[in-house]
Design an enzyme around this catalytic site. Structure first.
Site, PDB file in Angstrom:
ATOM      1  N   HIS A  44     -34.246  66.862 -35.157  1.00  0.00           N
ATOM      2  CA  HIS A  44     -34.955  67.358 -33.960  1.00  0.00           C
ATOM      3  C   HIS A  44     -36.079  66.373 -33.636  1.00  0.00           C
ATOM      4  CE1 HIS A  44     -37.140  71.073 -31.994  1.00  0.00           C
ATOM      5  NE2 HIS A  44     -36.516  70.336 -31.102  1.00  0.00           N
ATOM      6  N   CYS A  53     -44.021  71.369 -28.939  1.00  0.00           N
ATOM      7  CA  CYS A  53     -45.163  70.756 -29.628  1.00  0.00           C
ATOM      8  C   CYS A  53     -45.363  69.299 -29.248  1.00  0.00           C
ATOM      9  CB  CYS A  53     -45.013  70.909 -31.132  1.00  0.00           C
ATOM     10  SG  CYS A  53     -45.255  72.620 -31.653  1.00  0.00           S
ATOM     11  N   TYR A  56     -29.653  81.760 -21.358  1.00  0.00           N
ATOM     12  CA  TYR A  56     -30.794  80.843 -21.464  1.00  0.00           C
ATOM     13  C   TYR A  56     -30.422  79.559 -22.213  1.00  0.00           C
ATOM     14  CZ  TYR A  56     -34.786  78.418 -23.131  1.00  0.00           C
ATOM     15  OH  TYR A  56     -35.644  77.393 -23.415  1.00  0.00           O
ATOM     16  N   SER A  95     -40.481  72.939 -31.549  1.00  0.00           N
ATOM     17  CA  SER A  95     -40.290  73.248 -30.130  1.00  0.00           C
ATOM     18  C   SER A  95     -41.635  73.446 -29.433  1.00  0.00           C
ATOM     19  CB  SER A  95     -39.466  74.524 -30.002  1.00  0.00           C
ATOM     20  OG  SER A  95     -38.228  74.342 -30.651  1.00  0.00           O
ATOM     21  N   LYS A 148     -28.782  72.518 -29.202  1.00  0.00           N
ATOM     22  CA  LYS A 148     -29.211  72.965 -30.522  1.00  0.00           C
ATOM     23  C   LYS A 148     -28.006  73.330 -31.383  1.00  0.00           C
ATOM     24  CE  LYS A 148     -33.006  71.817 -29.309  1.00  0.00           C
ATOM     25  NZ  LYS A 148     -34.407  71.836 -29.490  1.00  0.00           N
ATOM     26  N   ASP A 189     -35.598  64.783 -27.604  1.00  0.00           N
ATOM     27  CA  ASP A 189     -35.429  66.023 -28.371  1.00  0.00           C
ATOM     28  C   ASP A 189     -34.586  65.867 -29.644  1.00  0.00           C
ATOM     29  OD1 ASP A 189     -36.129  68.874 -28.382  1.00  0.00           O
ATOM     30  OD2 ASP A 189     -34.003  69.270 -28.098  1.00  0.00           O
ATOM     31  N   ARG A 207     -38.346  75.816 -17.709  1.00  0.00           N
ATOM     32  CA  ARG A 207     -37.774  74.516 -18.087  1.00  0.00           C
ATOM     33  C   ARG A 207     -37.256  73.750 -16.886  1.00  0.00           C
ATOM     34  NH1 ARG A 207     -37.756  72.891 -23.762  1.00  0.00           N
ATOM     35  NH2 ARG A 207     -38.798  74.667 -24.726  1.00  0.00           N
ATOM     36  N   ARG A 218     -34.934  80.846 -26.795  1.00  0.00           N
ATOM     37  CA  ARG A 218     -34.008  80.966 -27.926  1.00  0.00           C
ATOM     38  C   ARG A 218     -34.345  82.230 -28.715  1.00  0.00           C
ATOM     39  NH1 ARG A 218     -35.083  78.095 -31.638  1.00  0.00           N
ATOM     40  NH2 ARG A 218     -36.843  76.910 -30.826  1.00  0.00           N
TER      41      ARG A 218
HETATM   42  P1  GTP Z   1     -39.134  71.363 -26.756  1.00  0.00           P
HETATM   43  O1  GTP Z   1     -38.452  70.921 -25.520  1.00  0.00           O
HETATM   44  O2  GTP Z   1     -39.274  72.847 -26.838  1.00  0.00           O
HETATM   45  O3  GTP Z   1     -38.494  70.829 -27.998  1.00  0.00           O
HETATM   46  O4  GTP Z   1     -40.685  70.869 -26.667  1.00  0.00           O
HETATM   47  P2  GTP Z   1     -41.370  69.436 -26.864  1.00  0.00           P
HETATM   48  O5  GTP Z   1     -41.616  69.200 -28.312  1.00  0.00           O
HETATM   49  O6  GTP Z   1     -40.630  68.395 -26.126  1.00  0.00           O
HETATM   50  O7  GTP Z   1     -42.821  69.678 -26.206  1.00  0.00           O
HETATM   51  P3  GTP Z   1     -43.421  69.147 -24.808  1.00  0.00           P
HETATM   52  O8  GTP Z   1     -43.643  67.663 -24.810  1.00  0.00           O
HETATM   53  O9  GTP Z   1     -42.628  69.694 -23.708  1.00  0.00           O
HETATM   54  O10 GTP Z   1     -44.854  69.839 -24.848  1.00  0.00           O
HETATM   55  C1  GTP Z   1     -45.014  71.222 -24.981  1.00  0.00           C
HETATM   56  C2  GTP Z   1     -46.389  71.656 -24.569  1.00  0.00           C
HETATM   57  O11 GTP Z   1     -47.379  70.971 -25.332  1.00  0.00           O
HETATM   58  C3  GTP Z   1     -46.685  71.356 -23.102  1.00  0.00           C
HETATM   59  O12 GTP Z   1     -47.366  72.435 -22.527  1.00  0.00           O
HETATM   60  C4  GTP Z   1     -47.575  70.136 -23.168  1.00  0.00           C
HETATM   61  O13 GTP Z   1     -48.444  70.064 -22.077  1.00  0.00           O
HETATM   62  C5  GTP Z   1     -48.309  70.307 -24.494  1.00  0.00           C
HETATM   63  N1  GTP Z   1     -48.648  68.985 -25.101  1.00  0.00           N
HETATM   64  C6  GTP Z   1     -47.823  67.936 -25.251  1.00  0.00           C
HETATM   65  N2  GTP Z   1     -48.473  66.869 -25.797  1.00  0.00           N
HETATM   66  C7  GTP Z   1     -49.744  67.272 -25.995  1.00  0.00           C
HETATM   67  C8  GTP Z   1     -50.911  66.626 -26.532  1.00  0.00           C
HETATM   68  O14 GTP Z   1     -50.898  65.456 -26.927  1.00  0.00           O
HETATM   69  N3  GTP Z   1     -52.050  67.369 -26.592  1.00  0.00           N
HETATM   70  C9  GTP Z   1     -52.079  68.668 -26.156  1.00  0.00           C
HETATM   71  N4  GTP Z   1     -53.243  69.315 -26.252  1.00  0.00           N
HETATM   72  N5  GTP Z   1     -51.010  69.304 -25.632  1.00  0.00           N
HETATM   73  C10 GTP Z   1     -49.856  68.620 -25.557  1.00  0.00           C
HETATM   74  C1  SPV Z   2     -36.414  73.747 -28.297  1.00  0.00           C
HETATM   75  O1  SPV Z   2     -36.680  74.966 -28.331  1.00  0.00           O
HETATM   76  O2  SPV Z   2     -36.635  72.985 -29.274  1.00  0.00           O
HETATM   77  C2  SPV Z   2     -35.875  73.146 -27.071  1.00  0.00           C
HETATM   78  C3  SPV Z   2     -35.517  74.025 -25.965  1.00  0.00           C
HETATM   79  O3  SPV Z   2     -35.700  71.946 -27.009  1.00  0.00           O
HETATM   80  S1  SPV Z   2     -33.972  74.782 -26.213  1.00  0.00           S
HETATM   81  O4  SPV Z   2     -32.945  73.919 -25.695  1.00  0.00           O
HETATM   82  O5  SPV Z   2     -34.013  76.051 -25.475  1.00  0.00           O
HETATM   83  O6  SPV Z   2     -33.758  75.024 -27.616  1.00  0.00           O
HETATM   84 MN    MN Z   3     -36.515  70.899 -28.792  1.00  0.00          MN
END
Ligand code: GTP
Ligand code: SPV
Ligand code: MN
Length: 601
Positions: free
Chosen positions: A245, A269, A216, A267, A225, A294, A385, A86
């Site tokens: 979110h 996290c 993207y 994002s 979003k 999400d 992704r 993004r």
């Molecule tokens: P978006 O799709 O961008 O909104 O991301 P999200 O909030 O769904 O994050 P996601 O669960 O995909 O995790 C993002 C990154 O954080 C990945 O590389 C995970 O491996 C890492 N991660 C997730 N949960 C944990 C955790 O509990 N501890 C640690 N150390 N890393 C984590």
């Molecule tokens: C985020 O960035 O919070 C996502 C991925 O969930 S995107 O759809 O690219 O915004």
């Molecule tokens: Mn997200």
């Protein structure tokens, strides 16, 4: 202009499901007159249509076929290397006045912006096919469900929208023929994928989105979003609901008592991972189910908050996903998955940093170059992704299609903070919880272009997604609380606190169940806690840490409140509120003052 998306010509019976709603037809013809495509392809969401689009995408190298034995019906897409995340600096909220967009959004004047974008779109689809994608966000029978149409010249967008939304005829049926019905207008063109001609513009008053110059996900899957959060949050305030979110998960105890929890993390996290959590062996009989990973749309019913997941699939971060960290995600992406910007192995499989097992001896990286374990570059882009249907998730909650949604017992905020913020704590009440959300901060990630690892305030994880003035958004949160006789408890978590050695103190992933269990205990009024200046904190024995290999010192560090760090933190809250230029509600200013005072008690 270079044609990055040559036209395709379907046989009879494909691409010809014309909607009957006159308002939709008028708008499509208007955009067609402007963009001048070779033909219009009306999507119906059928299997036959999907097969045709995949075949054409393979011919045009929009997709690369993967080894169909290893990952059936799955494909790889490589986006332009200048277009992998993004882009917040070219994302605009185009309200009539700058005040309506508020201090946290880029604003541009609607009439001027339309005129600039229409200029860019003039003739943009010459030699291309214009796809019309009807879709629904939310379970079709939900009062919160919204219909959208996305016009696009990208086959990748069409194929992704089919996974991420309820796409096709189902949306046409839901919309019906009323020319005054509410629906979102989304226009997307790749143009020539030039960062200098890339804009993602939202016109909340017109329920319209125009996105150009990117291919993207977050910039171009306009359902996500753009509609479900930016336009969604604007509509939510006007109509008295919430667009957030947030992931939504179900927690069922061995006795069969079930709670639902929503959690807002910025994002990349940890939302997808938390939503698919598998409890460690010690929590025998506990079950976590996923409603969404999400986005949550929530409304008040009987004095409680009820949530639906508007989406139909997951657009998740690939790197770090493994059978060890997230088995449910791994099972979900074993088939029927669209991968973007991961590495391709010599046997046609996908690979990324953090996948189980040893790295391949040779692969093609996300840019299409040769890669070996000795390469300096990453094989998969850090923001690579997967798009996968939610039905692939073995832990999908049984009520995911329930129109009325699921009742929320707790809301959790969380960010990526190396220091200061404890593993978990609980707000004293709703307004204090709104303050926790409003002041949360997180280290930036690869999900958006720009610096990575820089701490920034990201209220409710909505900084890039709130479609109106953030002060009004805070006020809306406070107002919602006033209408809840049975409000969710509000918590803050931080999985990412680091020790003196620079390593994460907390194991995270499945072990986050230990924190979730305390959250549920608190909801059931049987969890212990100690009062701290920032909120209710568990003492080490209030958390079930049985069977976890962690030393006392680390637990103390995780739960500790360092007064010096917090003086700095509270000063930053003030700086942040001040930077918003007077829009922050009085109640939140008071919450800050009270927190400062509690540190002096
Ligand atoms: P978006 O799709 O961008 O909104 O991301 P999200 O909030 O769904 O994050 P996601 O669960 O995909 O995790 C993002 C990154 O954080 C990945 O590389 C995970 O491996 C890492 N991660 C997730 N949960 C944990 C955790 O509990 N501890 C640690 N150390 N890393 C984590
Ligand atoms: C985020 O960035 O919070 C996502 C991925 O969930 S995107 O759809 O690219 O915004
Ligand atoms: Mn997200």
């Amino acid at each position: 202009m270079k044609n990055v998306a040559p036209a395709i010509f379907p046989p009879n019976g494909i691409g010809d499901t014309t909607p009957t709603n006159q308002a939709v037809l008028d708008w499509v013809y208007e955009i067609g007159k402007l963009t001048k495509p070779d033909n219009i392809f009306w999507c119906d969401g059928s299997e036959r249509e999907n097969e045709f689009l995949i075949a054409e995408s393979l011919k045009q190298n929009v997709l690369i076929e993967l080894n169909q034995k290893k990952v059936p019906r799955s494909y790889l897409h490589r986006s332009n290397p200048n277009d992998v995340a993004r882009v917040e600096k070219v994302t605009f909220i185009c309200t009539p006045t700058k005040e309506e967009a508020g201090p946290t959004n880029n604003w541009s004047e609607p009439a001027e912006t339309y005129s600039k974008l229409y200029g860019l779109l003039d003739g943009a689809m010459r030699g291309r096919t214009m796809f019309v994608v009807p879709y629904i966000m939310g379970p079709p029978d939900s009062p919160l469900a919204k219909v959208g149409f996305e016009i696009t010249d990208s086959k990748y967008v069409v194929l992704s929208m089919r996974i991420m939304t309820r796409m096709g005829k189902v949306a046409l049926d839901r919309l019906g023929n009323d020319p005054k019905a509410e629906w979102n207008r989304g226009v997307h063109s790749l143009l020539d994928v030039d960062p200098d001609r890339r804009f993602i513009c939202h016109f909340p008053q017109d329920n319209t989105i125009i996105s150009v110059g990117s291919g993207y996900g977050g910039n171009v899957l306009l359902s996500k979003k753009c509609l479900a959060l930016r336009i969604g949050s604007y509509l939510a305030r006007k109509q008295g609901w919430m667009a957030e979110h947030m992931l939504i998960l179900g927690v069922e105890s061995p006795e069969g008592k079930k709670h639902y929890v929503a959690a807002a993390f910025p994002s990349a996290c940890g939302k997808t991972n938390f939503a698919m959590l598998i409890p460690p062996a010690h929590f025998k009989g506990w079950k976590i189910t996923t409603v969404g990973d999400d986005i949550a749309w929530m409304e008040i019913r009987d004095g409680r908050l009820f949530a639906v997941n508007p989406e139909n699939g997951y657009f998740g971060v690939v790197p770090g996903t493994s059978y060890k960290s997230n088995p449910n995600a791994m099972k979900s992406i074993e088939h029927d998955t669209l991968y973007t910007n991961v590495a391709l192995t010599d046997d046609g499989d996908v690979w990324w940093e953090g996948k189980d097992g040893p790295p391949p001896k040779h692969a093609i990286d996300w840019r299409g170059n040769d890669w070996t374990p000795d390469s300096k570059e990453k094989a998969a882009h850090p923001n690579s992704r997967f798009a996968t249907p939610m039905r692939n998730n073995p832990a999908l909650d049984r009520d995911v299609e329930k129109g009325e949604g699921v009742p929320i017992s707790a809301i959790i905020f969380g960010g990526r903070r190396s220091d200061t913020v404890p593993l978990v704590y609980e707000a004293f009440d709703w307004t204090h919880g709104v303050y926790l959300g409003a002041t949360m901060a997180s280290e930036t990630t690869a999900a958006a272009t720009g610096a990575v690892g820089k701490v920034r305030r990201d209220p409710m994880a909505m900084l890039p997604f709130c479609g109106y003035n953030i002060g009004d958004y805070f006020r809306h949160w406070i107002d919602i609380g006033e209408h809840l006789s049975n409000p969710p408890l509000i918590f803050n978590v931080n999985w990412f606190r680091k020790g003196a050695d620079g390593k994460f103190l907390w194991p995270g992933f499945g072990e986050n169940m230990r924190v979730l269990k305390w959250v549920i205990d608190r909801c059931q009024q049987n969890g212990g806690a100690v009062k701290s200046p920032v909120g209710w904190l568990p003492s080490p024995h209030d958390l079930d840490l049985d069977g976890l290999d962690i030393d006392h010192r680390s637990v103390a560090d995780l739960l500790g409140i360092d007064h010096e760090e917090w003086q700095k933190e509270l000063a930053e809250h003030k700086t942040f509120f001040d930077s918003l230029g007077g829009v922050v509600p009085e109640q939140l200013q008071k919450q800050r003052e009270r927190t400062v005072a509690r540190f002096k008690e």
